[in-house]
Structures are given as structure tokens and as C-alpha cells.
Design a protein around this motif. Structure first.
Motif, PDB file in Angstrom:
ATOM      1  N   ALA A 182       0.832  -1.206   0.000  1.00  0.00           N
ATOM      2  CA  ALA A 182       0.000   0.000   0.000  1.00  0.00           C
ATOM      3  C   ALA A 182       0.872   1.264   0.000  1.00  0.00           C
ATOM      4  N   VAL A 183       1.989   1.209   0.724  1.00  0.00           N
ATOM      5  CA  VAL A 183       2.907   2.358   0.749  1.00  0.00           C
ATOM      6  C   VAL A 183       3.433   2.613  -0.656  1.00  0.00           C
ATOM      7  N   LYS A 184       3.780   1.507  -1.333  1.00  0.00           N
ATOM      8  CA  LYS A 184       4.313   1.609  -2.687  1.00  0.00           C
ATOM      9  C   LYS A 184       3.260   2.184  -3.640  1.00  0.00           C
ATOM     10  N   ALA A 185       2.026   1.708  -3.464  1.00  0.00           N
ATOM     11  CA  ALA A 185       0.936   2.168  -4.346  1.00  0.00           C
ATOM     12  C   ALA A 185       0.709   3.669  -4.161  1.00  0.00           C
ATOM     13  N   SER A 186       0.749   4.118  -2.902  1.00  0.00           N
ATOM     14  CA  SER A 186       0.542   5.534  -2.625  1.00  0.00           C
ATOM     15  C   SER A 186       1.667   6.371  -3.254  1.00  0.00           C
ATOM     16  N   LYS A 187       2.891   5.846  -3.164  1.00  0.00           N
ATOM     17  CA  LYS A 187       4.040   6.556  -3.748  1.00  0.00           C
ATOM     18  C   LYS A 187       3.875   6.660  -5.272  1.00  0.00           C
ATOM     19  N   THR A 188       3.433   5.544  -5.868  1.00  0.00           N
ATOM     20  CA  THR A 188       3.220   5.547  -7.321  1.00  0.00           C
ATOM     21  C   THR A 188       2.155   6.579  -7.704  1.00  0.00           C
ATOM     22  N   ASN A 189       1.087   6.625  -6.916  1.00  0.00           N
ATOM     23  CA  ASN A 189       0.026   7.595  -7.196  1.00  0.00           C
ATOM     24  C   ASN A 189       0.555   9.017  -7.174  1.00  0.00           C
ATOM     25  N   ILE A 190       1.368   9.309  -6.161  1.00  0.00           N
ATOM     26  CA  ILE A 190       1.927  10.665  -6.034  1.00  0.00           C
ATOM     27  C   ILE A 190       2.786  10.982  -7.265  1.00  0.00           C
ATOM     28  N   GLU A 191       3.596  10.009  -7.653  1.00  0.00           N
ATOM     29  CA  GLU A 191       4.449  10.222  -8.837  1.00  0.00           C
ATOM     30  C   GLU A 191       3.598  10.431 -10.088  1.00  0.00           C
ATOM     31  N   ASN A 192       2.513   9.651 -10.184  1.00  0.00           N
ATOM     32  CA  ASN A 192       1.650   9.772 -11.363  1.00  0.00           C
ATOM     33  C   ASN A 192       1.050  11.170 -11.481  1.00  0.00           C
ATOM     34  N   VAL A 193       0.537  11.678 -10.361  1.00  0.00           N
ATOM     35  CA  VAL A 193      -0.080  13.015 -10.402  1.00  0.00           C
ATOM     36  C   VAL A 193       0.950  14.037 -10.883  1.00  0.00           C
ATOM     37  N   THR A 194       2.162  13.931 -10.342  1.00  0.00           N
ATOM     38  CA  THR A 194       3.230  14.853 -10.755  1.00  0.00           C
ATOM     39  C   THR A 194       3.524  14.719 -12.248  1.00  0.00           C
ATOM     40  N   GLU A 195       3.577  13.488 -12.720  1.00  0.00           N
ATOM     41  CA  GLU A 195       3.868  13.280 -14.151  1.00  0.00           C
ATOM     42  C   GLU A 195       2.745  13.793 -15.044  1.00  0.00           C
ATOM     43  N   ILE A 196       1.524  13.737 -14.540  1.00  0.00           N
ATOM     44  CA  ILE A 196       0.391  14.176 -15.351  1.00  0.00           C
ATOM     45  C   ILE A 196       0.328  15.706 -15.423  1.00  0.00           C
ATOM     46  N   ILE A 197       0.475  16.366 -14.268  1.00  0.00           N
ATOM     47  CA  ILE A 197       0.334  17.828 -14.333  1.00  0.00           C
ATOM     48  C   ILE A 197       1.655  18.552 -14.606  1.00  0.00           C
TER      49      ILE A 197
END
Ligand SMILES: C[S@@+](CC[C@H](N)C(=O)[O-])C[C@H]1O[C@@H](n2cnc3c(N)ncnc32)[C@H](O)[C@@H]1O
Length: 375
Positions: A182-197
């Protein structure tokens, strides 16, 4: 076929209406100097809904036919990208006549991966990119970069930006994570948002966790728009919603390097908002009682009063002007607030009241007639 395409949703109609209004004048303007214009539908869909209504690739193909038959013909080329095999099959089938005559190019695959191919085919021709995925995760800022960096100034983008979906992903940074997964998934999500915007500027304010939902969404949108603006674009966003009362389904982010684009879009958005207002207040089963109950009519009266006041201030600074300059100024200052009809009506009132004098001395004017403010 999934339910999205079973019938055309109200908000998709709004999206199509804006696209359908904007494309002809855009094509006519750019076509006055360019030999060829490309429209890229990066997430094209099946081109036809199950209820028979046209999807964006069909709309554009039909417009290409119209543009070719204008008094001053304009050549449009359409480049459609679709990943889903079933949708692609339908897209190919529906656009087959245009593919045969060379107006349409269809490619199956992921938009992000196909950007280099698209750009090599589009070459240095003017281009409008319609980027309409469902969900926020398919378009990374890095996919847009080669488009944003084009030398050709007639490069425009209309992007469906799912601020609500993205905010939900960003919110997972607060999820109480215990497992390693879950920690990894949350980290991936944060990275994704940054990559998108396109930057991590959103993280600090999100971490503090005290902004209301809507403000968090607006913030993601604002940062996204600022990141696009760095590439010398003027960027505006229009909230697509079902009715005036609903929260946005998504935003249409419009990016242009030409002031005329802003003037056109500002007017279309005002018209669209008026439609929305009218829909929300007209009861098809009830005859109109009087003007008092005509909400749209009242709104128009109020905003024209406001425009009159604003115009007076503007004219004190710009005593020699034209209606075109007035419209351009306010389309930037007050994007989407006033329609062409509002500008025409208010300027006409100023002329009738002898506050604005047209150089030719007549009451009827066109956009370029010099106007002198005499107070
Ligand atoms: C919202 S729909 C497009 C609707 C269409 N623009 C219209 O207005 O009629 C999004 C489409 O993108 C497709 N798609 C999803 N991911 C994609 C990707 N990475 N590249 C290209 N197409 C994709 C989906 O299969 C779907 O058909």
C-alpha cells in the motif's frame, strides 16, 4: 462496446457543441494562409454512438467536407488515434470513405506512444490537438511536451482534464498505509499526479490537508495550466457539467498562441453557459409568464449593465478604439463572461447615446470602424 458509447451524454454534447462551434472559424482563419491544417483526435473513440449520434472523428470528417467546399476552400487532414480494438474497428468503418480519399489517417495504439509519429506526419503544418481520454491517467505531461514545443505558432490544444479523478488519486497520499504494498501504491500515485500535471508543486498544499475538495481540484487544474503557459500559450479552462447546479464532470483546457482563439472561445463559452442557464430554467410544460421569470433574459440585462460600466472605464483610457479592440480586451480580461451579442448591443447603446462616434458618421458599424470616445 462499453456504456460510455451507448448514447451521447448531455455533457458530451456540450463538449461536441464547443468543438463544432470552434473548428469552422479556426479552420477558416488558419486556412486563409495555410495550405493544410491537421486536426488530431488523440482519443478518437468509435466515431459513432450506438444511438447513431456522431463522435468527434465523424464530426471532424464532416467538417472537412464542408471546409473543402467553402468559397475559399480549406484543406483539413484528420489524424485519429484509438487504442481499443473494438472502438478502432468501428472508427475505421465509420471514417472509411475519408480514409479512402486521403482526408483521414487512423492509427491504432496509445496516444502517448504515437506522438512522435503524429508529429512527423503533421510536419510544420498548423494543427489542433483534441485530447479526450476518459479518466485522468492516460496523458502524461511528457507526452504533451513535443507538441507544446512546436515551432509552428498555429498549434492549439483542447484537452479533457479530469480534475475530479486526478484529485482522488492525489488524495490517496493521505491514505493510512500499513502494508508495504500500500505504501508503494501511494508513492506511485503521487508520482503519477506529478507526471500528469507536469510538476510537484501540488504536493505541499495537499500535504497540509486543509483545502476543501473543490479547491484541491482547482489547484491541480491551475498548476497544469501554468505549466502549459510556460510554452508561450494562453490557457483557459471551461467546466463541463450536466446542469448549472452540477459540479464539473471535467474541464476542457484550451491552449492557443493566438488572441483570436481566445476571442472566439470566450464567445462560444458564454453562449454555452447561456444554453445551460436556459435549460435549467425553462420548463417545457409551462408557458413563460413574463420577463420577470425569464432568468436568462435578466442575466443578460445585468451583465450588459456591467459591461457598460466596464466599457466606460476602458474608454477613459482608450479614447480611440474599435469594437474589435474592445472585444479582444474583454475576452482576455473577462474570459467567457460576455458574448459577441453583448459587445454589439453595448457598443450600439454608446453610439446611440453619442458617447462613441464612428468615424464614418453612421450608426451601423463593423468591427474595424474607428470609434472616438467623447464621454
Ligand atoms: C472519451 S472516449 C473518446 C470520445 C471521442 N473523442 C468523442 O468525442 O466522440 C476515449 C477513447 O480513448 C480510448 N483510449 C483509451 N486509452 C487510450 C490511449 N492511451 N490512446 C488512445 N486511445 C485511448 C478509449 O478506448 C476511448 O475510445
Amino acid at each position: 462496446m462499453d456504456t460510455f458509447f451507448a448514447n451521447l451524454k448531455v455533457w458530451s454534447k456540450r463538449k461536441h457543441r464547443l468543438l463544432g462551434k470552434y473548428l469552422p472559424p479556426f479552420s477558416a482563419k488558419v486556412g486563409s494562409w495555410a495550405k493544410l491544417i491537421y486536426c488530431i483526435d488523440g482519443f478518437a473513440g468509435p466515431a459513432k454512438y450506438e444511438d447513431g449520434s456522431a463522435g468527434s472523428p465523424l464530426m471532424m470528417a464532416q467538417l472537412a467536407d464542408k471546409a473543402a467546399s467553402w468559397r475559399r476552400p480549406v484543406s483539413l487532414r484528420l489524424f485519429n488515434v484509438e487504442d481499443n480494438p473494438e472502438h478502432y474497428k468501428s472508427l475505421k468503418h465509420v471514417t472509411q470513405p475519408w480514409e479512402t480519399n486521403g482526408v483521414v489517417i487512423n492509427r491504432q495504439g496509445q496516444f502517448g506512444e504515437l506522438v512522435p509519429t503524429i508529429l512527423s506526419i503533421v510536419s510544420d503544418n498548423p494543427a489542433l490537438f483534441f485530447i479526450d481520454p476518459y479518466g485522468p491517467t492516460y496523458v502524461l505531461f511528457s507526452h504533451l511536451l513535443p507538441i507544446l514545443r512546436r515551432q509552428q505558432r498555429a498549434t492549439e490544444l483542447i484537452i479533457n482534464f479530469d480534475a475530479d479523478g486526478l484529485r482522488r488519486i492525489a488524495d490517496t497520499m493521505h491514505a493510512r498505509t500499513v502494508t508495504e504494498r500500500a505504501v508503494k501504491a501511494s508513492k506511485t500515485n503521487i508520482e503519477n499526479v506529478t507526471e500528469i500535471i507536469g510538476s510537484d508543486k501540488w504536493q505541499e498544499p495537499f500535504k497540509e490537508g486543509n483545502l476543501p475538495t473543490q479547491e484541491r481540484e482547482r489547484m491541480l487544474l491551475r498548476i497544469y495550466m501554468e505549466n502549459i503557459e510556460k510554452y508561450d500559450y494562453t490557457v483557459t479552462a471551461y467546466a463541463i457539467r450536466k446542469t448549472v447546479k452540477d459540479s464539473p464532470k471535467y474541464f476542457l483546457v484550451y491552449c492557443t498562441r493566438h488572441p483570436d482563439g481566445i476571442v472566439l472561445m470566450s464567445n462560444f463559452i458564454r453562449e454555452e453557459e447561456d444554453n445551460l442557464l436556459e435549460e435549467s430554467t425553462t420548463d417545457a410544460h409551462q408557458p413563460k409568464l413574463s420577463d420577470e421569470f425569464n432568468v436568462l433574459g435578466q442575466e443578460i440585462i445585468w451583465r450588459r449593465r456591467e459591461l457598460s460600466d466596464l466599457l466606460l472605464e476602458f474608454l477613459k483610457q482608450h479614447t480611440l478604439t474599435t469594437r474589435r479592440s474592445i472585444r479582444k480586451y474583454f475576452s482576455f480580461e473577462r474570459f467567457g463572461d460576455f458574448s459577441d451579442k453583448d459587445y454589439n448591443a453595448v457598443v450600439k447603446d454608446f453610439i446611440s447615446a453619442n458617447k462613441l462616434l464612428p468615424r464614418h458618421g453612421k450608426k451601423q458599424i463593423n468591427d474595424d470602424e474607428p470609434l472616438t470616445f467623447v464621454g
